[in-house]
Design an enzyme around this catalytic site. Structure first.
Site, mmCIF file in Angstrom:
data_model
loop_
_atom_site.group_PDB
_atom_site.id
_atom_site.type_symbol
_atom_site.label_atom_id
_atom_site.label_comp_id
_atom_site.label_asym_id
_atom_site.label_seq_id
_atom_site.Cartn_x
_atom_site.Cartn_y
_atom_site.Cartn_z
ATOM 1 N N PHE A 215 7.379 -8.419 -50.433
ATOM 2 C CA PHE A 215 7.055 -6.997 -50.937
ATOM 3 C C PHE A 215 8.239 -6.118 -50.624
ATOM 4 C CE2 PHE A 215 4.891 -2.834 -49.571
ATOM 5 C CZ PHE A 215 4.649 -2.441 -51.018
ATOM 6 N N VAL A 216 8.771 -6.069 -49.761
ATOM 7 C CA VAL A 216 9.961 -5.182 -49.636
ATOM 8 C C VAL A 216 11.272 -5.880 -50.229
ATOM 9 C CG1 VAL A 216 11.610 -4.227 -47.950
ATOM 10 C CG2 VAL A 216 8.992 -4.401 -47.487
ATOM 11 N N ALA B 281 9.406 -12.239 -42.869
ATOM 12 C CA ALA B 281 8.895 -12.433 -41.603
ATOM 13 C C ALA B 281 7.562 -12.918 -41.848
ATOM 14 C CB ALA B 281 8.781 -10.990 -40.909
ATOM 15 N N TYR C 211 2.238 -9.679 -33.203
ATOM 16 C CA TYR C 211 2.968 -9.715 -34.251
ATOM 17 C C TYR C 211 4.026 -8.537 -33.710
ATOM 18 C CZ TYR C 211 4.883 -7.319 -38.414
ATOM 19 O OH TYR C 211 5.805 -7.077 -39.537
ATOM 20 N N LYS D 277 8.347 -9.236 -33.040
ATOM 21 C CA LYS D 277 9.396 -8.366 -33.465
ATOM 22 C C LYS D 277 10.240 -7.931 -32.293
ATOM 23 C CE LYS D 277 8.747 -8.065 -37.960
ATOM 24 N NZ LYS D 277 9.941 -8.333 -39.161
#
Length: 313
Positions: free
Chosen positions: A11-12, A70, A140, A144
Site C-alpha cells: 500500500f505505502v 512488513a 505487531y 516494530k
C-alpha cells in the site's frame, strides 16, 4: 541518488514508487517485493522473504534504503504464535536487510514503523510524542519496537543514519482493513449508531505520508531521529464518517447513540478492541516532525479523502 525500496507492491510502497517518477532528476529508485502477483508484468525485483533475502546484487552504489515492507497488523490472526511470526518478518527481516545495507555502505535507512510502538490509546487530550517511552500493547507493535531498537544499535555501530517514521492509520486509494470497511458501510448508506462520538483520532493520508518519507531521504536533520506522521487534524469517529460521506457524495446516516451505551454493548459482545478503535482516542503530536524537517502536511484531511475517491474512480 540511488534508492532501494522494499515492499514496493504494498500500500505505502507502491504509492511511493509511483511518486518517484516525479523525481527522476533526483532519485533512481529500485523497487523490491517478496513475490509478484500472477500474470504481473511489473519490473520489480523479487527477493523473497526478508529474513532470508540476499540483496548483495542490488545494494552496491545505493545511498538510501526505505523499508515499509512488513507483516501488517492482522485483526483475526490465525497463526499459532502471532508474536513469533511478527518478529520473524518485522524484526528479523528488517535487521537482515539493514545489516546488508550497512555492510554495502548505504548512508541512510528509513524505517516505516507504527504508532502502535507508542501504544493503543491516548487520554485527556494528551497526544503521543515522538520521544516518549514506548508502550506497545500487541505483538505487531512489539515487533516494530524490537526492529527500531535493533536499527538504532546497528546505526550506532556502523555509522549508518537511521530514520524512524511512525504513522497512525494510513488511508488512501486501495486502503484495506477497518477503513475499507467503514467506506463500504457509508457507501451502502446503512444507518450507523456513531452519530455522537466525541473522541479524537489522528490519521495520515497516503500522499502526506509519502511526502514526509521523501523529505526524510536526504534532509540533514532527519538523521537518527524518530518522527510521528499525521495530517495535523484530529477527528472524531463521527466527523470522519461524515467526511467520508462528503468525499463520496453520499450521506453518512449516523444515529446519535451515547458512547457509553456502545461501549457496554461491545463489552458484552466481546468486542472491546473494536470499540476502542471506534470510541477511543489516539492522537499524535507532529510538532517535532514539522519543526525539525521544515515540513507540513501538504493536504488537509478533506483534500486527502477527496483525492482518495477521485483516484479510485
Amino acid at each position: 541518488m540511488k534508492i532501494i525500496l522494499t515492499g514496493a507492491n504494498g500500500f505505502v510502497g507502491a504509492r511511493l514508487l509511483s511518486e518517484f517518477e516525479h523525481y527522476r532528476s533526483r532519485f533512481h529508485a529500485i523497487g523490491l517485493c517478496r513475490r509478484l502477483p500472477q500474470a504481473s508484468e511489473s519490473k520489480l525485483c523479487v527477493v523473497g522473504d526478508l529474513q532470508q533475502a540476499d540483496l548483495s546484487a542490488l545494494l552496491p552504489g545505493a545511498d538510501v534504503l526505505i523499508h515499509p515492507a512488513a507483516r501488517a497488523h492482522i485483526m483475526k490472526d490465525e497463526v499459532a504464535d502471532p508474536l513469533a511470526e511478527y518478529r520473524r518478518v518485522n524484526a528479523e527481516g528488517t535487521l537482515n536487510v539493514a545489516r546488508q545495507a550497512a555492510a554495502a555502505g548505504v548512508k541512510r535507512f528509513v524505517f516505516i514503523s507504527s504508532i502502535k510502538v507508542n501504544g493503543e490509546a491516548t487520554v485527556n487530550g494528551k497526544a503521543f510524542g515522538a520521544d516518549e517511552k514506548p508502550a506497545p500493547e500487541d505483538a505487531y507493535g512489539l515487533s516494530k519496537l524490537e526492529a527500531e531498537q535493533g536499527l538504532i544499535q546497528l546505526g550506532a555501530e556502523t555509522g549508518m543514519d537511521v530514520v524512524i517514521i511512525r504513522p497512525p492509520l494510513v488511508y488512501g486509494p486501495g486502503v484495506k482493513g477497518n477503513f475499507a470497511t467503514m467506506i463500504k458501510l457509508v457507501e451502502k448508506e446503512l444507518p450507523l449508531p456513531l452519530g455522537a462520538i466525541h473522541n479524537k483520532r489522528s490519521l495520515v493520508g497516503i500522499d502526506n505520508l509519502v511526502d514526509l518519507i521523501i523529505r526524510c531521504i536526504d534532509h540533514p536533520a532527519a538523521a537518527n531521529q524518530v518522527f510521528l506522521a499525521g495530517d495535523g487534524e484530529d477527528l472524531s469517529t463521527t466527523e470522519l464518517l461524515r467526511g467520508v460521506g462528503q468525499a463520496m457524495g453520499k450521506p453518512a446516516r449516523l444515529i446519535p447513540v451515547p458512547a457509553g451505551l456502545l461501549q457496554l454493548g461491545a463489552t458484552l459482545l466481546g468486542r472491546k478492541a473494536m470499540a476502542q478503535r471506534l470510541l477511543g482516542s489516539l492522537q499524535v503530536d507532529i510538532n517535532k516532525t514539522c519543526e525539525l524537517l521544515d515540513w507540513k502536511p501538504p493536504y488537509t484531511v478533506e483534500e486527502g479523502l477527496r483525492r482518495c475517491f477521485e483516484r479510485s474512480n
